[in-house]
Scaffold this motif. Sequence first.
Motif, PDB file in Angstrom:
ATOM      1  N   TYR A   6       0.847  -1.184   0.000  1.00 46.10           N
ATOM      2  CA  TYR A   6       0.000   0.000   0.000  1.00 46.10           C
ATOM      3  C   TYR A   6       0.884   1.236   0.000  1.00 46.10           C
ATOM      4  O   TYR A   6       2.055   1.194   0.397  1.00 46.10           O
ATOM      5  CB  TYR A   6      -0.939   0.012   1.208  1.00 46.10           C
ATOM      6  CG  TYR A   6      -0.278   0.379   2.509  1.00 46.10           C
ATOM      7  CD1 TYR A   6      -0.362   1.678   3.010  1.00 46.10           C
ATOM      8  CD2 TYR A   6       0.444  -0.565   3.239  1.00 46.10           C
ATOM      9  CE1 TYR A   6       0.256   2.025   4.200  1.00 46.10           C
ATOM     10  CE2 TYR A   6       1.061  -0.222   4.432  1.00 46.10           C
ATOM     11  CZ  TYR A   6       0.965   1.064   4.905  1.00 46.10           C
ATOM     12  OH  TYR A   6       1.582   1.401   6.077  1.00 46.10           O
ATOM     13  N   SER A   7       0.305   2.313  -0.480  1.00 47.85           N
ATOM     14  CA  SER A   7       1.040   3.573  -0.527  1.00 47.85           C
ATOM     15  C   SER A   7       0.725   4.370   0.732  1.00 47.85           C
ATOM     16  O   SER A   7      -0.434   4.739   0.972  1.00 47.85           O
ATOM     17  CB  SER A   7       0.633   4.378  -1.764  1.00 47.85           C
ATOM     18  OG  SER A   7       1.328   5.598  -1.818  1.00 47.85           O
ATOM     19  N   ALA A  20       5.147  10.361  -5.531  1.00 50.71           N
ATOM     20  CA  ALA A  20       6.449   9.713  -5.336  1.00 50.71           C
ATOM     21  C   ALA A  20       6.315   8.453  -4.480  1.00 50.71           C
ATOM     22  O   ALA A  20       6.930   7.413  -4.782  1.00 50.71           O
ATOM     23  CB  ALA A  20       7.418  10.690  -4.680  1.00 50.71           C
ATOM     24  N   LEU A  21       5.520   8.509  -3.420  1.00 52.57           N
ATOM     25  CA  LEU A  21       5.329   7.353  -2.552  1.00 52.57           C
ATOM     26  C   LEU A  21       4.657   6.202  -3.300  1.00 52.57           C
ATOM     27  O   LEU A  21       5.027   5.033  -3.131  1.00 52.57           O
ATOM     28  CB  LEU A  21       4.480   7.737  -1.334  1.00 52.57           C
ATOM     29  CG  LEU A  21       5.183   8.558  -0.255  1.00 52.57           C
ATOM     30  CD1 LEU A  21       4.166   9.171   0.695  1.00 52.57           C
ATOM     31  CD2 LEU A  21       6.164   7.689   0.524  1.00 52.57           C
ATOM     32  N   ASP A  27       7.347   0.749  -8.551  1.00 56.78           N
ATOM     33  CA  ASP A  27       8.692   0.429  -9.030  1.00 56.78           C
ATOM     34  C   ASP A  27       9.350  -0.707  -8.255  1.00 56.78           C
ATOM     35  O   ASP A  27      10.346  -1.284  -8.716  1.00 56.78           O
ATOM     36  CB  ASP A  27       9.592   1.673  -8.948  1.00 56.78           C
ATOM     37  CG  ASP A  27       9.202   2.731  -9.964  1.00 56.78           C
ATOM     38  OD1 ASP A  27       8.482   2.394 -10.923  1.00 56.78           O
ATOM     39  OD2 ASP A  27       9.603   3.896  -9.780  1.00 56.78           O
ATOM     40  N   SER A  28       8.818  -1.020  -7.084  1.00 55.96           N
ATOM     41  CA  SER A  28       9.445  -2.054  -6.258  1.00 55.96           C
ATOM     42  C   SER A  28       9.166  -3.465  -6.774  1.00 55.96           C
ATOM     43  O   SER A  28       9.756  -4.430  -6.290  1.00 55.96           O
ATOM     44  CB  SER A  28       8.972  -1.932  -4.806  1.00 55.96           C
ATOM     45  OG  SER A  28       7.593  -2.257  -4.693  1.00 55.96           O
ATOM     46  N   TYR A  29       8.291  -3.598  -7.773  1.00 59.95           N
ATOM     47  CA  TYR A  29       7.952  -4.904  -8.330  1.00 59.95           C
ATOM     48  C   TYR A  29       8.546  -5.049  -9.735  1.00 59.95           C
ATOM     49  O   TYR A  29       8.512  -4.111 -10.539  1.00 59.95           O
ATOM     50  CB  TYR A  29       6.434  -5.081  -8.398  1.00 59.95           C
ATOM     51  CG  TYR A  29       5.791  -5.171  -7.030  1.00 59.95           C
ATOM     52  CD1 TYR A  29       5.708  -6.385  -6.358  1.00 59.95           C
ATOM     53  CD2 TYR A  29       5.275  -4.036  -6.406  1.00 59.95           C
ATOM     54  CE1 TYR A  29       5.125  -6.476  -5.103  1.00 59.95           C
ATOM     55  CE2 TYR A  29       4.696  -4.116  -5.147  1.00 59.95           C
ATOM     56  CZ  TYR A  29       4.620  -5.340  -4.501  1.00 59.95           C
ATOM     57  OH  TYR A  29       4.055  -5.419  -3.258  1.00 59.95           O
ATOM     58  N   ASP A  30       9.050  -6.229 -10.023  1.00 55.30           N
ATOM     59  CA  ASP A  30       9.591  -6.509 -11.355  1.00 55.30           C
ATOM     60  C   ASP A  30       8.487  -6.823 -12.347  1.00 55.30           C
ATOM     61  O   ASP A  30       8.703  -6.758 -13.560  1.00 55.30           O
ATOM     62  CB  ASP A  30      10.568  -7.700 -11.291  1.00 55.30           C
ATOM     63  CG  ASP A  30      11.813  -7.379 -10.478  1.00 55.30           C
ATOM     64  OD1 ASP A  30      12.228  -6.204 -10.478  1.00 55.30           O
ATOM     65  OD2 ASP A  30      12.361  -8.298  -9.845  1.00 55.30           O
ATOM     66  N   VAL A  36      -5.102  -0.503  -7.055  1.00 50.17           N
ATOM     67  CA  VAL A  36      -6.436  -0.352  -6.480  1.00 50.17           C
ATOM     68  C   VAL A  36      -6.468   0.937  -5.667  1.00 50.17           C
ATOM     69  O   VAL A  36      -5.561   1.192  -4.870  1.00 50.17           O
ATOM     70  CB  VAL A  36      -6.786  -1.553  -5.570  1.00 50.17           C
ATOM     71  CG1 VAL A  36      -8.168  -1.377  -4.950  1.00 50.17           C
ATOM     72  CG2 VAL A  36      -6.719  -2.858  -6.371  1.00 50.17           C
ATOM     73  N   SER A  37      -7.516   1.739  -5.847  1.00 45.33           N
ATOM     74  CA  SER A  37      -7.534   3.053  -5.203  1.00 45.33           C
ATOM     75  C   SER A  37      -8.930   3.404  -4.722  1.00 45.33           C
ATOM     76  O   SER A  37      -9.934   2.894  -5.225  1.00 45.33           O
ATOM     77  CB  SER A  37      -7.047   4.121  -6.182  1.00 45.33           C
ATOM     78  OG  SER A  37      -7.870   4.125  -7.352  1.00 45.33           O
TER      79      SER A  37
END
Length: 212
Positions: A6-7, A20-21, A27-30, A36-37
């Motif tokens: 989650y952000s 940015a968060l 970006d942390s996933y390949d 979902v928002s």
Amino acid sequence: MEQRDYSPLQWANSLEDMLALTQDRVDSYDEQVHLVSFSMGGYIAALLALHPKNQNKIKSLSFVCYDPNGLSKEETLRRKNVLNSLKRAKNTNALSQASLSQYFTTQEVQEAQYPQTVLAMASDLGIGVMRAHMASTTPREDLSSQLSQLSTPQLWIAAQYDKIAKADAIKEHCLRSPSATFELLPNTAHMTPLTSAKDLASLLTAQLTNCN
């Protein structure tokens, strides 16, 4: 194994911080991610999805109680009035019964667990976070045309009596969007994660399953 993240928008003091968060989590996933928002988070997700660098990073988009047409003049004015009150306030007690009625049906606001949860959340976040979030996302531009052109599968979930992200406007947007699916949660208002948690979870689970 299925991964979830989650952000932490509670750490954000500006729109740039929020983007940015959330970008950091994407970006942390390949692999591609399902984004979902809910409510204000829909605005952040939409801006992120429309950024050219994310064209191949997002597998699906799910928007809950977010109007891509931007805030109406009435809602923008209401938020500016609330923001002015928050600027003068020292704590979240500035949230009145009248402001809570924007988020719930008449029946829901009389059920203590719903407004109490929102008030507790506001108290936990603090007056500074509330000010920053409202100021950073008011007003909001109309992103409907750009979102309609995305080929990314999109699920749009609206609430029948939502006074903020109105169901008719969201449905109309989906009719113009080839990649969009519309779902309506009946007999509830804006705070669907509280008032319609099971039905909401079922719709989101079905969307994620269909898009895998």
